[in-house]
Design a protein around this motif. Structure first.
Motif, mmCIF file in Angstrom:
data_model
loop_
_atom_site.group_PDB
_atom_site.id
_atom_site.type_symbol
_atom_site.label_atom_id
_atom_site.label_comp_id
_atom_site.label_asym_id
_atom_site.label_seq_id
_atom_site.Cartn_x
_atom_site.Cartn_y
_atom_site.Cartn_z
ATOM 1 N N UNK A 282 52.733 39.279 29.779
ATOM 2 C CA UNK A 282 52.878 40.707 30.075
ATOM 3 C C UNK A 282 51.957 41.435 29.112
ATOM 4 N N UNK A 283 50.901 42.054 29.653
ATOM 5 C CA UNK A 283 49.875 42.562 28.737
ATOM 6 C C UNK A 283 48.904 43.514 29.429
ATOM 7 N N UNK A 284 48.364 44.420 28.656
ATOM 8 C CA UNK A 284 47.202 45.227 29.022
ATOM 9 C C UNK A 284 47.386 45.979 30.344
ATOM 10 N N UNK A 285 46.260 46.269 31.016
ATOM 11 C CA UNK A 285 46.246 46.861 32.345
ATOM 12 C C UNK A 285 45.588 45.896 33.302
ATOM 13 N N UNK A 286 45.753 46.133 34.604
ATOM 14 C CA UNK A 286 45.244 45.206 35.605
ATOM 15 C C UNK A 286 43.733 45.015 35.494
ATOM 16 N N UNK A 287 42.980 46.094 35.415
ATOM 17 C CA UNK A 287 41.523 45.970 35.359
ATOM 18 C C UNK A 287 41.077 45.256 34.091
ATOM 19 N N UNK A 288 41.738 45.559 32.974
ATOM 20 C CA UNK A 288 41.410 44.873 31.718
ATOM 21 C C UNK A 288 41.644 43.370 31.872
ATOM 22 N N UNK A 289 42.780 42.997 32.447
ATOM 23 C CA UNK A 289 43.091 41.571 32.597
ATOM 24 C C UNK A 289 42.109 40.854 33.511
ATOM 25 N N UNK B 211 36.129 45.724 43.053
ATOM 26 C CA UNK B 211 34.708 45.679 43.417
ATOM 27 C C UNK B 211 33.842 45.971 42.195
ATOM 28 N N UNK B 212 34.196 47.025 41.461
ATOM 29 C CA UNK B 212 33.410 47.394 40.282
ATOM 30 C C UNK B 212 33.470 46.309 39.215
ATOM 31 N N UNK B 213 34.632 45.695 39.064
ATOM 32 C CA UNK B 213 34.789 44.624 38.075
ATOM 33 C C UNK B 213 33.887 43.450 38.418
ATOM 34 N N UNK B 214 33.922 43.025 39.674
ATOM 35 C CA UNK B 214 33.081 41.903 40.101
ATOM 36 C C UNK B 214 31.609 42.251 39.919
ATOM 37 N N UNK B 215 31.235 43.424 40.348
ATOM 38 C CA UNK B 215 29.843 43.870 40.243
ATOM 39 C C UNK B 215 29.372 43.863 38.790
ATOM 40 N N UNK B 216 30.201 44.411 37.909
ATOM 41 C CA UNK B 216 29.782 44.515 36.509
ATOM 42 C C UNK B 216 29.763 43.153 35.822
#
Length: 456
Positions: free
Chosen positions: A129-136, A165-170
Motif C-alpha cells: 500500500x503506497x504512493x499514487x497510481x501513476x507513481x507506482x 498513455x503518458x506514462x508509457x510514452x515518457x
C-alpha cells in the motif's frame, strides 16, 4: 444481450410475478438481495447538497441516484470515525502515535495490506500500500521495462486512460526510443466498440519478439470491457513478455487472481470501487517469483527493512519484493479511510458481490435495450442508445457506457438536475456504474424512468 443473462432475468421476473419493466420487480429483487443491508453502510449525497440538482426545489428532498462509483466511490459511514480516531491519537499521543494506539502510524500500510491482498488474489507479501497510481506505474516500468534494440515495444489498448498513455510514452522516451515506433496501441476492429481479445493475442504471437512489456487496463475505463487477464498473461509470457495491469477500474469490481494468473505486476488506485476518498492511497502487486531479481530503480527509506529502518546508518537494507518499492511513510489518514471500506468487503466475498453485479448491470442493460433500441417494441424515444460495453457478463464489470444518437449536453444537464450522478464523456457517451455494494435494483429502475422522461 447475452442470451443466458436475458433468460435469467426474464425467468426471475416470471418467478416473482412481476413484469421486468415494473417498479414492483425492482423492489422484489431488492427485498431478496442478501447484500441489501450494505447500502446502509454508505453515505449517499443529498439532492439539496448537489448544485446541479438544486434548480428543482420541489424534488430537493428525494435521494439522488448515484452511478459514479467508477469515478469516485461513496463514503462509508465508518470512515469519519476511523479518520478522527487517528486525529485523536495525534492530539493525545503526539509522536508516540507511531507505535501505539489502535492504528500505529509506523505500521499503517501493514494494517490494510492483508485485506487488500485478498481482494486481488495475491499473497500478503506480494502487495504494498503506497504512493499514487501513476507513481507506482512509473516505478514498476523503470524496473521491468528494459528495452533492447530488438525488444523495445510496449503494448497497450487504444484509448487507454490518459495517465497510462503518458506514462508509457515518457518511459519509452526516457529509454531513448520513440513512441511512434515503440508503442503498440491495439485497436477495436472497424465498426466495433471494444477490442477483440483475439486481436491482442494475434499481436502477441506475431510481434511478441519485439514487445518488452504489456500494460493494459484490467477493465477498460471508457468502454467498461473486462480483459481476460489470465489468457493474455499466459500468451505473453510464452513469448518472454513482462505483463502488467492497471486495475483502477477492476479492483473491487470483479474477482481477481493475480498470483494464480502469474501476472508480473499490477497497480491500482483505491478511490473508485474501494471507496477510500478522492486522491486516496494507491497499491501495487509484484509476483513473488521476481523477489530475488527485480529491484526498485528508485529507492526511499520506507523500502528499508522495518526492523533496521531507524538505525539511520544510511546503509540500505532493502525489503524483499514489492515492499522494497515503497518510497515514504504512508498517510495515516489515507490508510484509515481505506480501512473503513476494506472492512466492508471483508464482511462478504467478491464472488457474492459479483453475482449481484451481473444481475444488476444485466437489468440495466435489459431496460436500456427495451426502451432505447429502435428495433425494440418498447422504443418511444427521441434518441437511440447504443451500449459500448460488451454484452457478455464475463467480458465486463458493473459499468455500462451508453452512446446517444443526439447531442449529449442537454441530456446530461437534465440528468444532473434530476439528481442522477453519472459521468459524461464528450461527444456522446455517458458512463453508468451500478455498484454491487451500495446500489439497488430500484436505483436502476429510477434512473431509466428519469431517462425516459427526458427523452420522450
Amino acid at each position: 444481450m447475452d442470451v443466458e443473462l436475458k433468460s435469467r432475468l426474464e425467468g426471475k421476473a416470471k418467478c416473482l410475478g412481476h413484469d421486468l419493466t415494473s417498479q414492483e420487480f425492482a423492489l422484489a429483487m431488492d427485498a431478496e438481495d442478501p447484500l441489501r443491508s450494505f447500502r446502509n453502510l454508505f453515505h449517499f449525497p443529498k439532492r439539496i447538497n448537489i448544485p446541479e440538482a438544486n434548480g428543482d426545489v420541489t424534488e430537493s428532498s428525494r435521494d439522488p441516484v448515484y452511478f459514479s462509483g467508477m469515478s469516485l466511490g461513496l463514503c462509508p459511514t465508518t470512515t469519519k470515525d476511523l479518520v478522527c480516531s487517528s486525529l485523536d491519537d495525534w492530539a493525545n499521543l503526539g509522536v508516540h502515535g507511531h507505535t501505539t494506539g489502535i492504528f500505529p502510524w509506523a505500521e499503517a500500510d501493514l494494517c490494510v495490506d492483508e485485506q487488500m491482498a485478498a481482494l486481488v488474489g495475491a499473497k500478503r507479501e506480494e502487495v504494498a500500500v503506497m504512493n499514487g497510481l501513476s507513481v507506482n506505474l512509473h516505478l514498476f516500468l523503470l524496473s521491468f521495462y528494459q528495452p533492447t534494440p530488438s525488444r523495445h515495444k510496449i503494448l497497450c489498448e487504444s484509448r487507454a486512460f490518459p495517465s497510462d498513455y503518458y506514462i508509457i510514452e515518457s518511459q519509452i522516451q526516457h529509454r531513448g526510443f520513440q513512441p511512434a515506433t515503440s508503442m503498440i496501441c491495439v485497436q477495436p476492429k472497424s465498426g466495433e466498440e471494444w477490442i477483440d481479445e483475439g486481436e491482442i493475442l494475434r499481436v502477441i504471437e506475431e510481434e511478441g519478439d519485439s514487445i518488452a512489456v504489456i500494460l493494459l487496463g484490467g477493465v477498460q475505463y471508457y468502454t467498461g470491457q473486462l480483459f481476460d487477464m489470465a489468457a493474455i498473461t499466459a500468451a505473453a509470457q510464452r513469448k518472454g513478455i513482462i505483463v502488467g495491469f492497471d486495475l483502477a477500474h477492476a479492483v473491487g469490481n470483479v474477482p481477481l487472481h493475480l498470483h494464480d494468473w502469474n501476472v508480473d505486476f499490477a497497480c491500482w488506485c483505491t478511490y473508485k470501487y474501494l471507496n477510500s476518498g478522492a486522491g486516496g492511497i494507491a497499491c501495487a502487486y509484484m509476483h513473488e517469483r521476481h523477489n530475488a531479481t527485480v529491484k526498485p530503480a528508485l529507492q526511499g527509506w520506507w523500502g528499508h527493512k522495518s526492523d533496521t529502518r531507524f538505525d539511520m546508518d544510511n546503509e540500505m537494507d532493502l525489503e524483499e519484493g514489492v515492499r522494497g518499492f515503497r518510497l515514504t511513510n504512508p498517510s495515516i489518514l489515507m490508510c484509515a479511510s481505506l480501512k473503513a471500506s476494506l472492512n466492508i468487503y471483508h464482511q462478504t466475498s467478491l464472488e457474492e458481490l459479483r453475482n449481484k453485479s451481473i444481475m444488476l448491470t444485466g437489468y440495466l442493460e435489459w431496460l436500456i435495450r427495451h426502451y432505447f433500441s429502435s428495433d425494440s417494441p418498447g422504443f418511444s424515444s427521441q434518441s437511440t442508445i447504443r451500449i459500448l460495453t460488451p454484452p457478455q457478463p464475463e467480458r465486463r464489470g458493473c459499468q455500462l457506457s451508453l452512446c446517444f444518437s443526439i447531442p449529449l449536453s442537454d441530456i446530461y444537464e437534465k440528468l444532473s438536475l434530476a439528481g442522477v450522478s453519472c459521468d459524461k464523456r464528450e461527444p456522446s457517451v455517458i458512463r453508468i456504474a451500478p455498484v454491487h455494494l451500495y446500489n439497488s435494483f430500484e436505483d436502476v429502475y429510477k434512473f431509466v424512468e428519469i431517462l425516459r422522461g427526458i427523452l420522450q
